[in-house]
Design a protein around this motif. Structure first.
Motif, PDB file in Angstrom:
ATOM      1  N   ALA A   1       0.821  -1.211   0.000  1.00  0.00           N
ATOM      2  CA  ALA A   1       0.000   0.000   0.000  1.00  0.00           C
ATOM      3  C   ALA A   1       0.856   1.264   0.000  1.00  0.00           C
ATOM      4  CB  ALA A   1      -0.930  -0.008   1.213  1.00  0.00           C
ATOM      5  N   ALA A   2       2.039   1.179   0.613  1.00  0.00           N
ATOM      6  CA  ALA A   2       2.910   2.346   0.716  1.00  0.00           C
ATOM      7  C   ALA A   2       3.772   2.545  -0.522  1.00  0.00           C
ATOM      8  CB  ALA A   2       3.807   2.217   1.946  1.00  0.00           C
ATOM      9  N   SER A   3       3.923   1.512  -1.329  1.00  0.00           N
ATOM     10  CA  SER A   3       4.785   1.614  -2.507  1.00  0.00           C
ATOM     11  C   SER A   3       4.046   2.304  -3.645  1.00  0.00           C
ATOM     12  CB  SER A   3       5.254   0.226  -2.955  1.00  0.00           C
ATOM     13  OG  SER A   3       4.190  -0.506  -3.522  1.00  0.00           O
ATOM     14  N   CYS A   4       4.785   2.725  -4.658  1.00  0.00           N
ATOM     15  CA  CYS A   4       4.165   3.379  -5.801  1.00  0.00           C
ATOM     16  C   CYS A   4       3.436   2.350  -6.663  1.00  0.00           C
ATOM     17  CB  CYS A   4       5.207   4.131  -6.627  1.00  0.00           C
ATOM     18  SG  CYS A   4       6.477   3.092  -7.356  1.00  0.00           S
ATOM     19  N   SER A   5       2.634   2.837  -7.579  1.00  0.00           N
ATOM     20  CA  SER A   5       1.801   1.963  -8.411  1.00  0.00           C
ATOM     21  C   SER A   5       2.598   1.145  -9.417  1.00  0.00           C
ATOM     22  CB  SER A   5       0.767   2.807  -9.157  1.00  0.00           C
ATOM     23  OG  SER A   5       1.418   3.787  -9.964  1.00  0.00           O
ATOM     24  N   CYS A   6       3.873   1.477  -9.610  1.00  0.00           N
ATOM     25  CA  CYS A   6       4.695   0.772 -10.599  1.00  0.00           C
ATOM     26  C   CYS A   6       4.843  -0.709 -10.272  1.00  0.00           C
ATOM     27  CB  CYS A   6       6.072   1.412 -10.695  1.00  0.00           C
ATOM     28  SG  CYS A   6       6.045   3.139 -11.206  1.00  0.00           S
ATOM     29  N   TYR A   7       4.886  -1.041  -8.988  1.00  0.00           N
ATOM     30  CA  TYR A   7       5.061  -2.443  -8.606  1.00  0.00           C
ATOM     31  C   TYR A   7       3.900  -3.289  -9.115  1.00  0.00           C
ATOM     32  CZ  TYR A   7       5.185  -6.685  -5.818  1.00  0.00           C
ATOM     33  OH  TYR A   7       5.177  -8.008  -5.437  1.00  0.00           O
ATOM     34  N   ALA A   8       2.689  -2.885  -8.820  1.00  0.00           N
ATOM     35  CA  ALA A   8       1.511  -3.640  -9.258  1.00  0.00           C
ATOM     36  C   ALA A   8       1.409  -3.657 -10.774  1.00  0.00           C
ATOM     37  CB  ALA A   8       0.252  -3.046  -8.634  1.00  0.00           C
ATOM     38  N   ALA A   9       1.759  -2.548 -11.419  1.00  0.00           N
ATOM     39  CA  ALA A   9       1.687  -2.478 -12.885  1.00  0.00           C
ATOM     40  C   ALA A   9       2.663  -3.459 -13.529  1.00  0.00           C
ATOM     41  CB  ALA A   9       1.977  -1.058 -13.350  1.00  0.00           C
ATOM     42  N   ASP A  10       3.884  -3.546 -12.985  1.00  0.00           N
ATOM     43  CA  ASP A  10       4.875  -4.484 -13.519  1.00  0.00           C
ATOM     44  C   ASP A  10       4.406  -5.929 -13.363  1.00  0.00           C
ATOM     45  OD1 ASP A  10       6.553  -2.473 -14.290  1.00  0.00           O
ATOM     46  OD2 ASP A  10       7.961  -2.695 -12.622  1.00  0.00           O
ATOM     47  N   LYS A  11       3.803  -6.240 -12.240  1.00  0.00           N
ATOM     48  CA  LYS A  11       3.320  -7.603 -12.018  1.00  0.00           C
ATOM     49  C   LYS A  11       2.200  -7.955 -12.990  1.00  0.00           C
ATOM     50  CE  LYS A  11       3.579  -9.903  -8.494  1.00  0.00           C
ATOM     51  NZ  LYS A  11       3.726 -10.705  -7.269  1.00  0.00           N
ATOM     52  N   ARG A  12       1.344  -7.008 -13.277  1.00  0.00           N
ATOM     53  CA  ARG A  12       0.261  -7.258 -14.228  1.00  0.00           C
ATOM     54  C   ARG A  12       0.810  -7.528 -15.627  1.00  0.00           C
ATOM     55  NH1 ARG A  12      -2.345  -3.021 -11.363  1.00  0.00           N
ATOM     56  NH2 ARG A  12      -1.710  -1.514 -12.973  1.00  0.00           N
ATOM     57  N   VAL A  13       1.822  -6.757 -16.025  1.00  0.00           N
ATOM     58  CA  VAL A  13       2.429  -6.964 -17.345  1.00  0.00           C
ATOM     59  C   VAL A  13       3.055  -8.342 -17.432  1.00  0.00           C
ATOM     60  CG1 VAL A  13       4.294  -6.216 -18.882  1.00  0.00           C
ATOM     61  CG2 VAL A  13       2.797  -4.525 -17.830  1.00  0.00           C
ATOM     62  N   TYR A  14       3.764  -8.749 -16.393  1.00  0.00           N
ATOM     63  CA  TYR A  14       4.404 -10.067 -16.399  1.00  0.00           C
ATOM     64  C   TYR A  14       3.360 -11.173 -16.490  1.00  0.00           C
ATOM     65  CZ  TYR A  14       7.539 -13.892 -15.270  1.00  0.00           C
ATOM     66  OH  TYR A  14       8.266 -15.062 -15.325  1.00  0.00           O
ATOM     67  N   ALA A  15       2.329 -11.081 -15.669  1.00  0.00           N
ATOM     68  CA  ALA A  15       1.297 -12.124 -15.658  1.00  0.00           C
ATOM     69  C   ALA A  15       0.571 -12.210 -17.001  1.00  0.00           C
ATOM     70  CB  ALA A  15       0.298 -11.848 -14.541  1.00  0.00           C
ATOM     71  N   ARG A  16       0.274 -11.062 -17.579  1.00  0.00           N
ATOM     72  CA  ARG A  16      -0.434 -11.024 -18.852  1.00  0.00           C
ATOM     73  C   ARG A  16       0.432 -11.525 -20.007  1.00  0.00           C
ATOM     74  NH1 ARG A  16      -1.663  -5.999 -18.717  1.00  0.00           N
ATOM     75  NH2 ARG A  16      -0.024  -5.217 -20.096  1.00  0.00           N
ATOM     76  N   THR A  17       1.714 -11.189 -19.971  1.00  0.00           N
ATOM     77  CA  THR A  17       2.602 -11.498 -21.095  1.00  0.00           C
ATOM     78  C   THR A  17       3.168 -12.908 -21.030  1.00  0.00           C
ATOM     79  OG1 THR A  17       3.231  -9.165 -21.196  1.00  0.00           O
ATOM     80  CG2 THR A  17       4.620 -10.723 -22.388  1.00  0.00           C
ATOM     81  N   MET A  18       3.575 -13.315 -19.821  1.00  0.00           N
ATOM     82  CA  MET A  18       4.221 -14.618 -19.663  1.00  0.00           C
ATOM     83  C   MET A  18       3.225 -15.741 -19.319  1.00  0.00           C
ATOM     84  SD  MET A  18       7.269 -13.704 -20.398  1.00  0.00           S
ATOM     85  CE  MET A  18       8.156 -15.221 -20.070  1.00  0.00           C
ATOM     86  N   GLY A  19       1.998 -15.334 -18.961  1.00  0.00           N
ATOM     87  CA  GLY A  19       0.987 -16.332 -18.668  1.00  0.00           C
ATOM     88  C   GLY A  19       1.201 -17.031 -17.355  1.00  0.00           C
TER      89      GLY A  19
END
Length: 211
Positions: free
Chosen positions: A193-211
Motif C-alpha cells: 500500500a505504501a509503494s508506488c503503483s509501478c510495482y503492481a503495474a509491472d506484475k500485471r504486465v508479467y502475468a499477462r505477457t508470460m501467462g
C-alpha cells in the motif's frame, strides 16, 4: 536447456556483465537475484531492472546482440544455471518455443525499464523504496534479505542520506526492520500500500505477457 547448462553460485556484488562489453554467458537464477544498473560515464548510478527466478540475464541474445546493454551485478546471493552465449544462441536458433518465450520476456524487460525511468522521475523516494523492496522480497523467497546501502543507493539513484531517511520512515511505520545490512519485511500488505503503483503495474504486465 538443462543439458547444456552448468550450475554456478551467485555471490553478492559479483559483476556478471558490464555495459558495452561482450556477454559471455546467460544466467537463469534459481535462487538469488541480479541487479541491472544503468551507467553514466562508465559509472553505475541507477538500478533499472531486476532478474530473479522469474527471468534470465542476457535476454538481448534473443535479438542476436551479444553486447551487454547494462551493468549487471549480483544483488541477492544464491545460485543459477549458466549457459555460454554461443551455445545458447545455437539452441535459440533451433527452438521455436524458446524464441517465442524469449520474445515475450524481452517485452517484459522493456516495460520494466520504461517503468523504472518514469518511477525515478515522478515518484517519491519512500514509495520507490517500497517498490524495490517488494521486488527483492519476491525474488528472495524469504522475509529477511541482505542489502547494502550502496545497493539501495543504486536502486533509487540518490545519496545514502536519502536512503537512510526513506528506510527510517518505513521502519518507523512498522513496515520493515533495517539493521546492519539486513532488511526484514514485517508487514507485506502495508508495504504494498505504501509503494508506488509501478510495482503492481509491472506484475500485471508479467502475468499477462508470460501467462
Amino acid at each position: 536447456m538443462l543439458a547444456i547448462a552448468e550450475a554456478v553460485p551467485l555471490t553478492q556484488s559479483d559483476v556478471l556483465g558490464e555495459a558495452g562489453k561482450p556477454t559471455r554467458h546467460v544466467y537463469f537464477p534459481t535462487e538469488g537475484f541480479i541487479s541491472l544498473v544503468t551507467a553514466i560515464d562508465g559509472k553505475p548510478v541507477l538500478e533499472v531492472g531486476m532478474v530473479g527466478r522469474e527471468g534470465m540475464f542476457g535476454a538481448q541474445a534473443a535479438l542476436r546482440v551479444v553486447t551487454q546493454p547494462l551493468h549487471a551485478l549480483v544483488q541477492g546471493t544464491g545460485s543459477a544455471q549458466r549457459i555460454a552465449i554461443d551455445t545458447f544462441g545455437e539452441e535459440f536458433k533451433r527452438s521455436d518455443s524458446l524464441q517465442e518465450v524469449m520474445g515475450r520476456y524481452v517485452y517484459v524487460l522493456m516495460t520494466q525499464l520504461g517503468s523504472a525511468a518514469a518511477c525515478a522521475r515522478f515518484h517519491q523516494i519512500d514509495a520507490r523504496l517500497g517498490r524495490w523492496l517488494l521486488m527483492m522480497h519476491d525474488r528472495a523467497y524469504a522475509a529477511t534479505f541482505g542489502v547494502t546501502q550502496e545497493f539501495l543507493a543504486y536502486m533509487l539513484g540518490v545519496r545514502r542520506v536519502g536512503i537512510t531517511v526513506a528506510a527510517s520512515e518505513l521502519q518507523k511505520r512498522g513496515l520493515i526492520e533495517y539493521h546492519r545490512g539486513q532488511i526484514t519485511v514485517l508487514d507485506r500488505r502495508a508495504l504494498e500500500a505504501a509503494s508506488c503503483s509501478c510495482y503492481a503495474a509491472d506484475k500485471r504486465v508479467y502475468a499477462r505477457t508470460m501467462g
